[in-house]
Design an enzyme around this catalytic site. Sequence first.
Site, PDB file in Angstrom:
ATOM      1  NE  ARG A 165      11.906  12.495  22.318  1.00  0.00           N
ATOM      2  CZ  ARG A 165      11.961  13.563  21.513  1.00  0.00           C
ATOM      3  NH1 ARG A 165      12.724  14.612  21.566  1.00  0.00           N
ATOM      4  NH2 ARG A 165      11.104  13.615  20.674  1.00  0.00           N
ATOM      5  NE  ARG A 174      16.974  16.497  12.339  1.00  0.00           N
ATOM      6  CZ  ARG A 174      17.053  15.894  13.509  1.00  0.00           C
ATOM      7  NH1 ARG A 174      16.266  16.229  14.492  1.00  0.00           N
ATOM      8  NH2 ARG A 174      18.099  15.294  13.691  1.00  0.00           N
ATOM      9  CE  LYS A 206      15.759  22.910  20.363  1.00  0.00           C
ATOM     10  NZ  LYS A 206      14.847  23.156  19.344  1.00  0.00           N
ATOM     11  CD  GLU A 266      26.029  21.550  16.536  1.00  0.00           C
ATOM     12  OE1 GLU A 266      24.764  21.180  16.287  1.00  0.00           O
ATOM     13  OE2 GLU A 266      26.919  20.731  16.516  1.00  0.00           O
ATOM     14  CE  LYS A 309      13.862  18.796  23.245  1.00  0.00           C
ATOM     15  NZ  LYS A 309      12.815  18.601  22.337  1.00  0.00           N
TER      16      LYS A 309
HETATM   17  P1  AMP Z   1      12.475  20.108  19.507  1.00  0.00           P
HETATM   18  O1  AMP Z   1      11.778  20.325  18.065  1.00  0.00           O
HETATM   19  O2  AMP Z   1      12.290  21.140  20.459  1.00  0.00           O
HETATM   20  O3  AMP Z   1      12.212  18.743  19.654  1.00  0.00           O
HETATM   21  O4  AMP Z   1      14.160  20.387  19.318  1.00  0.00           O
HETATM   22  C1  AMP Z   1      14.773  19.372  18.396  1.00  0.00           C
HETATM   23  C2  AMP Z   1      14.922  19.972  16.958  1.00  0.00           C
HETATM   24  O5  AMP Z   1      15.854  21.350  17.097  1.00  0.00           O
HETATM   25  C3  AMP Z   1      15.775  19.295  16.009  1.00  0.00           C
HETATM   26  O6  AMP Z   1      14.741  18.311  15.298  1.00  0.00           O
HETATM   27  C4  AMP Z   1      16.109  20.429  14.907  1.00  0.00           C
HETATM   28  O7  AMP Z   1      14.941  20.588  13.956  1.00  0.00           O
HETATM   29  C5  AMP Z   1      16.179  21.445  15.769  1.00  0.00           C
HETATM   30  N1  AMP Z   1      17.621  22.174  15.845  1.00  0.00           N
HETATM   31  C6  AMP Z   1      17.944  23.525  15.860  1.00  0.00           C
HETATM   32  N2  AMP Z   1      19.370  23.538  16.070  1.00  0.00           N
HETATM   33  C7  AMP Z   1      19.811  22.430  16.006  1.00  0.00           C
HETATM   34  C8  AMP Z   1      21.172  21.935  16.095  1.00  0.00           C
HETATM   35  N3  AMP Z   1      22.198  22.585  16.113  1.00  0.00           N
HETATM   36  N4  AMP Z   1      21.440  20.573  16.162  1.00  0.00           N
HETATM   37  C9  AMP Z   1      20.109  19.744  16.211  1.00  0.00           C
HETATM   38  N5  AMP Z   1      18.994  20.064  15.878  1.00  0.00           N
HETATM   39  C10 AMP Z   1      18.780  21.627  15.885  1.00  0.00           C
END
Ligand code: AMP
Length: 588
Positions: free
Chosen positions: A440, A278, A273, A271, A446
């Site tokens: 986690r 969130r 990102k 998907e 990611k």
């Molecule tokens: P990070 O903040 O770098 O740890 O990345 C995780 C965050 O990416 C999640 O907590 C979401 O807020 C965001 N995110 C954006 N797109 C998505 C997606 N398609 N699925 C899940 N999380 C996503």
Amino acid sequence: MLYKELAEIYEKLESTSKRLEKTYHISEFLKKIDIQETEKILLLLQGKIYPVWEENEIGVASKLMVKAINQATGISIKEIENEWKKTGDLGDVALNLFKKKKQSSLFKKQLTLSKVFDNLRNVSEFEGKGTVEKKLQLISELLIHASPKEARYIVRTIIGDLRVGIGTGSIRDAIVWAYFEKEFNLNYDSGKIELEEEDRKRYNEFIEKIQHAYDLTNEFAVVIKTIKKKGINGLNDISLEAGRPLNVMLYQKVKDIEEAFEVVGRPAAFEFKYDGFRLQIHKTNNNIILFTRRLENVTIQFPEVVNYVKENVKASSCILDAEAVGYDPKTGKYLPFQSISQRIKRKYEVHNMAKQFPVEINIFDILFYNGKSLLKEPFKKRRQIIEKIVSEKQKKIVLAKQIITDKVEVADKFYKESLAHGEEGVMAKSLDAIYKPGYRIGYGVKIKPVMEPLDLVIIQAEYGEGKRSGWLTSYTLACWNNNKEKLLEIGKVSTGLKELDSEGISFAQITKLLAPLITSSKGKIVKVKPEIVIEVNYEEIQKSVNYNSGYALRFPRFSRLRQEKPVNEINTVEDVKRLYEMQRSRNK
Ligand code: AMP
């Protein structure tokens, strides 16, 4: 229960940095608590008077606290401030001054824990005219009857800086020690707990059950009351409820698509990102509640989102996991998180803000649907449900763009498409995985380009010189130790911020955010409550003896504010070590 008993446990917790010893003290304390008072006790134990997701705060700044100490003791504000400069902790100031005062004051009655809790709740509920006086009166009423030790912790609780080092992990473990002591023959003497292998396995199962129940409810009181009434298996009955937020699932970082397949399996869902924040969306009929990742209720701030959900999501009840992404209302182009972050705190002129800084909701998961939990359902089924119940409306509410593939080339192409689209990267998700709140784990990962920046929290700041003298311009940063109970310094940052608001995040803006969080000051340096999380880029991580994390950042540079990220989730020293080692192996 008397407040004295709580003050004693705070003192014990403060006197040790050993996790097991802390757990032991908490467990002995938990054995004594009365079921009627569980909520109050568990909140106060964590230095709070509201569960995380309630919006209320005590709302008393350190300055007002100084005044309250002055009213309760008769000691001059000047003397209190001098003392504060010396110790840097208003709680200790209260302790010392109350000790001096002791002979002359009359302790009429002993403070009960309920009295302290109720007064603090009342303090937090006052708003509007004459508020300050009323707040002062309620605080003074407590302080007048407090012993020096009690005064120390009342003061610290009020200013939101308890300083006893209590983490949710220790409380969770202490629950097992307190209520299942016999079950495991737990005997804590020498600072160690020894368990036979079989017992260890079961012990870990208990810990996991408690953690899961906590992740669903975010309230230890609910967990404890259930255990007391129905035993450990009673926790199985705790379910999701629309309206009560749960901890979101988190995603590990991997370096590329191949590693992503290794972790989540093949085929996998990929998907976009999105670079937003969130949102956990709760719906019960036409009642919509929105929570951030920190579980703050932001329903008022996003009235248009409430409508999008009402109009386009077909379910009598549901909980959705989504990313809100900002876009330019004129060009329609997506904007980085920074540009809409101000909406999260703004509670007035919300309709105007919605016009100026509109957001698009990208839904990527569903956890609860028509009264039933979906946590144990595989991701592919959860995705099918959102496909069924959401009618997509571009620039309002859509599903996260997704493909399913088992081929590296196809996923790579999608990754490039996402970057070209201006997104941060891609997420790869296991099709069969359940949803594990608060974890986690490898159910999703990611993939982002760049050398991973660090998310750190500001714990101290320093005023600048010359024309910058009114601003805090240098910020001391910290990461967590491994068990997330202590913040460790890792360096200072002052570059990357602007002098003019029009150029980006400015010193003035950060100063404004930090001002209400100041807990003490000495010369030009102020200590602040650890709340402001920032993302920092750097050129290299070095070993260092200057900071108690053991590491320092070379050329740290502020890259963005991360107001949506809870302090609990900033990087740990373990992450820093991993990056340090990664960089070494790359440089070889
Ligand atoms: P990070 O903040 O770098 O740890 O990345 C995780 C965050 O990416 C999640 O907590 C979401 O807020 C965001 N995110 C954006 N797109 C998505 C997606 N398609 N699925 C899940 N999380 C996503």
